[in-house]
Design a protein around this motif. Structure first.
Motif: not given
Ligand SMILES: [Zn+2]
Length: 417
Positions: A330, A333, A335, A358, A361
């Motif tokens: 992502c 963020c 991730y 995501c 987030c």
């Molecule tokens: Zn994210």
């Protein structure tokens, strides 16, 4: 074909070459550079500077620019090496159209050959010249060939596709027929003693010639009549060579013609050898599975888990695996997660990803960060864990079983979990 850990390289090279083969330039602007060991980096850079100058004569502005840009890229890559690696260095570089005309992007590939190269080559063409690397994919195994009868013996060595007759000897033994009566029996005794002496000589030459061959894969014995069987039964050969006799064949002739006859039958014999090898390693796996030793595991999830724990002794990976390992990230963020999927499903997956929030987030900013062949990814895990790696073809029944029944991924563990 069975590939050992060391020749995982071979598998990787084949994949890389298949990939490079498909690359096509817009014009004559793809560079192939082969540098053998022993050359200095500065010498090659100087040669490239000259090529850069020569390229200024190219009429088409685009081609000129692309060629010169590529030469600069190659020089940059070359300078990252303090010296040419011991097997030499191969660089492919050029503008490759990504999506129709005008979409060219410079792509650079550096390959360290698995064995030393001897060729020094700079070529500019509309394709990459990979053929000098394809050589390394061919079989380079060594076999001994012994063809003989009671009259003479020929020793030859088969290396890859090349055969060399190393030596020919004669027995000096007279023919079988002689006058009857007492003297005939005496003649026969002398003849037998001479044959034993001759067999010892044949074995001595065979030992001298074949024991010297590095990585001798096997020996094929040929010849007319029963002499070769008497020789084998007598156990004249060095014990380590005796174990390597793959086949004993009837031929009509001795000498070079006899060797020729053996060569005609060799591919079938050698194929069987590889088949047997592949069978043997998969059967070791099946033994553990059948006897419930607790050491046999299969499937991506389990094998991955044990590889990561350093618990795998040998991992079996099928050449038929079509899966890739995809890392998704992502961009909002950071991730990350990984997923395994068939190569052909990637486009679809990417499409779904672009509208998927995501999990962390909720932003729709997931994208594919990295993708790697599953075989390659698991092989890397295995390398890091010091596990043996067997890349198994799908050409044998056992190889197909690995792919179809075990998902192409299996392992024997070092200890019971
Ligand atoms: Zn994210």
């Amino acid at each position: 074909m069975v590939i050992k850990r060391t020749s995982l390289q071979k598998y990787r090279l084949r994949k890389a070459l298949e990939y490079l083969k498909k690359k096509e330039g817009r014009g004559t602007e793809l560079i192939s550079l082969y540098v053998p060991p022993g050359r200095s980096v500065s010498e090659v850079v100087n040669m490239l500077r000259q090529e850069y100058g020569t390229a200024s004569n190219i009429k088409s502005t685009t081609t000129r620019k692309n060629v010169q840009d590529a030469i600069v890229k190659v020089m940059q890559r070359l300078k990252l090496f303090r010296e040419i690696p011991e097997n030499g260095l191969v660089i492919f570089c050029g503008s490759i159209p990504q999506n129709g005309p005008g979409s060219e992007k410079i792509e650079t590939y550096v390959i360290i050959p698995p064995e030393p190269i001897s060729i020094y080559l700079y070529r500019c063409d509309n394709r990459f010249h990979i053929e000098h690397l394809e050589e390394f994919l061919k079989e380079h195994e060594n076999y001994g060939i012994l063809v003989f009868d009671a009259g003479s013996a020929t020793f030859a060595v088969l290396s890859g596709k090349r055969v060399e007759i190393v030596q020919e000897i004669t027995s000096g033994i007279p023919g079988k027929t002689r006058a009857g009566g007492q003297s005939a029996r005496r003649f026969e005794r002398i003849r037998e003693a001479k044959i034993i002496e001759y067999f010892k000589r044949v074995a001595k030459h065979a030992n001298e010639i074949f024991l010297k061959i590095p990585d001798l894969k096997g020996i094929i014995i040929g010849g007319p009549g029963p002499t070769k069987y008497d020789f084998e039964k007598g156990g004249y050969l060095h014990y380590s060579l005796r174990d390597k006799v793959l086949a004993t064949l009837d031929t009509a002739y001795v000498g070079a013609q006899g060797v020729e006859e053996v060569l005609e039958k060799a591919p079938e014999i050698l194929k069987k050898v590889r088949y047997i090898e592949e069978k043997r390693i998969i059967q070791e796996y099946l033994y553990h599975l059948g006897h419930d030793t607790g050491l046999a595991v299969y499937g991506e999830r389990d094998v991955r888990r044990f590889l990561e724990a350093g618990a795998v002794k040998t991992v079996f990976l099928s050449e038929g695996l079509e899966e890739v390992r995809v890392k998704v990230k992502c961009s909002s963020c950071g991730y990350e997660f990984q997923e395994t999927m068939k190569e052909r499903n990637i486009t679809e997956f990417e499409k779904e990803l672009s509208v998927k929030p995501c999990p962390k987030c909720s932003a729709t900013s997931l994208h594919i960060e990295e993708k790697i062949d599953l075989l390659e990814e698991l092989a890397e895990l295995a390398e890091n864990a010091g596990s043996e790696i067997e890349v198994v073809s799908t050409e044998t029944e056992e190889g197909r079983m690995l792919l179809e029944s075990f998902g192409g991924i299996a392992a024997i563990l070092r200890y019971k979990p």
